[in-house]
Each structure stands twice: as structure tokens, then as C-alpha cells.
Design a protein around this motif. Structure first.
Motif, mmCIF file in Angstrom:
data_model
loop_
_atom_site.group_PDB
_atom_site.id
_atom_site.type_symbol
_atom_site.label_atom_id
_atom_site.label_comp_id
_atom_site.label_asym_id
_atom_site.label_seq_id
_atom_site.Cartn_x
_atom_site.Cartn_y
_atom_site.Cartn_z
ATOM 1 N N UNK A 62 40.916 37.301 -4.467
ATOM 2 C CA UNK A 62 40.941 38.365 -3.465
ATOM 3 C C UNK A 62 41.974 37.993 -2.418
ATOM 4 N N UNK A 63 42.834 38.945 -2.082
ATOM 5 C CA UNK A 63 43.850 38.701 -1.072
ATOM 6 C C UNK A 63 43.725 39.652 0.098
ATOM 7 N N UNK A 64 44.298 40.843 -0.034
ATOM 8 C CA UNK A 64 44.390 41.805 1.065
ATOM 9 C C UNK A 64 43.064 42.038 1.765
ATOM 10 N N UNK A 65 41.995 42.189 1.014
ATOM 11 C CA UNK A 65 40.694 42.523 1.616
ATOM 12 C C UNK A 65 40.165 41.430 2.523
ATOM 13 N N UNK A 66 40.720 40.218 2.405
ATOM 14 C CA UNK A 66 40.271 39.095 3.236
ATOM 15 C C UNK A 66 41.341 38.647 4.214
ATOM 16 N N UNK A 67 42.600 38.618 3.781
ATOM 17 C CA UNK A 67 43.621 37.887 4.550
ATOM 18 C C UNK A 67 44.796 38.737 5.043
ATOM 19 N N UNK A 68 44.659 40.053 5.081
ATOM 20 C CA UNK A 68 45.808 40.890 5.464
ATOM 21 C C UNK A 68 45.436 41.864 6.579
ATOM 22 N N UNK A 69 45.340 41.386 7.826
ATOM 23 C CA UNK A 69 44.934 42.279 8.914
ATOM 24 C C UNK A 69 45.885 43.442 9.150
ATOM 25 N N UNK A 70 47.176 43.250 8.921
ATOM 26 C CA UNK A 70 48.118 44.358 9.128
ATOM 27 C C UNK A 70 47.824 45.498 8.152
ATOM 28 N N UNK A 71 47.676 45.152 6.872
ATOM 29 C CA UNK A 71 47.398 46.183 5.866
ATOM 30 C C UNK A 71 46.043 46.827 6.102
ATOM 31 N N UNK A 72 45.047 46.054 6.469
ATOM 32 C CA UNK A 72 43.719 46.610 6.712
ATOM 33 C C UNK A 72 43.713 47.518 7.933
ATOM 34 N N UNK A 73 44.452 47.135 8.960
ATOM 35 C CA UNK A 73 44.547 47.993 10.156
ATOM 36 C C UNK A 73 45.174 49.333 9.793
#
Length: 228
Positions: free
Chosen positions: A208-219
């Protein structure tokens, strides 16, 4: 074929979570110290391993965590750019990566080598290889060429694979029934439920990458949701 090193780091991944601690070019998180702290946080949360980009970050992460580091080196953004050559792979081993992740699709590699060449070099240097594939045939071929793990990383992103918004669990199941090495589910795993479903589909471990470690993409997802 050069035999692989001992399986000790692979056994630690079975049934476990791997966290991809990366940030794209230009992202405020793309700083070695930040990425190392991200990896330390993943370990503190129970991750069995971390997946890290570029030798400098690999070396710093190896020094900071007690879990296996899966190293890759993204060089470019088209064609084969995930650890595209033997030189890239060996630099990751030199940096301390226990496992080297590399593109194992059928596309030509920029240095004219084959995936089998990369596997042999990494094994000779004492590390394991994770094959990033997009299709069942690529996974079979990668395993036949000596890959120690096969990952669905490139499904949906490389030619010949279906574009989709969800994890490619069908590919996970097909690979699990076709190869004798562990299958890793990677790509668009966004929830704990999807991660559990990947294990149920036959994955040995889940990245798992984005769902845990990507605050810019999640924002951006939340901003888009409020604007819709």
C-alpha cells in the motif's frame, strides 16, 4: 541461472503489509529525511517491509529501520523506468536493499539487457528480486527467469493490462495459480478491506502506498469531493 540468496527476508513478508514510502517529483514530501521518517512510521505501525525509491533514500532507510527494504530506482517516466538496468539494480544492492524491485514487462530495457540479466546480477550480489508486472504472461516469464516475488505493480499502467480504479485481484488470483513464487498485490489498494481481499485472492503480501503515505494526493481527493 544464478541461485537466489537465502529466503529469510521473504519469509517475513508472508501475510503481511508492505508500505511504499515514496513521493513524486516536485512533491513537498520528496526529501530523504521525510521519506525515512515515513518508513519509520510504517514500521512503528506494523509494516513488515518498506518499498523505497532511489539509492540515497534506500541507504538512509536501511540505516533507520529494522525491516527489509525493497529498493527501486525510477529513472524517467515512460517505457521501462522502474530499475531499468543492471547498473540501477546493483546500485540499490550496494545501498543495502534486501530486495530489488524492477520492471519485468516485455518492453525493451534501455541498456539492452534482459530481466534475466538483472536477476542474475542481483542474486550474485546477494539480494532478491521483485518483478513488477502487468499481465499473467509477464508474471510467468518473470518467475521462469528467476524472480523471487512477482508483483502486480504495473497492472493498469502498462500496455496489455486493463485500466481500472480497483486492485487487479483477478491478476492476483491468476498469478497465484500459475507461479511457484510469492505473489504481491500492489496497485490501487486503498482500504484495509481491499488489502484483506487481496490476501484472500491469493496474494502472499500486499503493498500500500498512496492510501498511507501520500498526503498531497489524498488532500486532492477530498478537495475534489467537496467541489463535486
Amino acid at each position: 541461472m544464478t541461485p537466489p540468496p537465502s529466503a529469510s527476508p521473504l519469509a517475513a513478508l508472508t501475510g503481511r503489509l508492505i508500505v511504499s514510502c515514496q513521493a513524486p517529483p516536485g512533491d513537498p514530501m520528496r526529501h530523504s529525511d521525510t521519506l525515512v521518517r515515513m518508513a519509520r512510521s510504517a514500521q512503528a505501525g506494523g509494516a513488515a517491509a518498506v518499498r523505497v525509491n532511489e539509492p540515497e533514500v534506500v541507504a538512509a532507510t536501511v540505516a533507520a529501520v529494522d525491516v527489509p527494504v525493497i529498493g527501486l530506482w525510477k529513472d524517467g517516466d515512460t517505457g521501462v523506468y522502474i530499475t531499468p538496468s543492471v547498473r540501477h539494480a546493483l546500485a540499490l544492492v550496494d545501498a543495502g536493499a534486501a530486495i530489488v524491485a524492477a520492471d519485468a514487462t516485455g518492453r525493451p530495457r534501455p541498456d539492452g539487457s534482459t530481466f534475466a540479466d538483472l536477476v542474475a546480477a542481483v542474486h550474485a550480489a546477494g539480494a532478491h528480486v521483485m518483478a513488477d508486472v502487468a499481465t499473467l504472461d509477464e508474471g510467468r516469464e518473470a518467475a521462469a527467469q528467476g524472480a523471487d516475488l512477482v508483483s502486480t505493480t504495473l497492472s493498469g499502467y502498462a500496455p496489455g493490462s486493463p485500466r481500472q480504479t480497483l486492485p487487479d485481484l483477478r491478476l492476483v488470483t491468476d498469478l497465484a495459480g500459475a507461479v511457484d513464487v510469492p505473489v504481491v498485490a500492489e496497485g490501487r489498494v486503498a482500504t484495509p478491506e481491499q488489502a484483506a481481499a487481496a490476501l484472500a485472492a491469493g496474494a502472499s503480501s500486499v503493498v500500500v502506498g498512496t492510501a498511507i503515505t501520500a498526503p498531497t494526493a489524498l488532500t486532492r481527493l477530498f478537495v475534489a469531493g467537496l467541489a463535486s
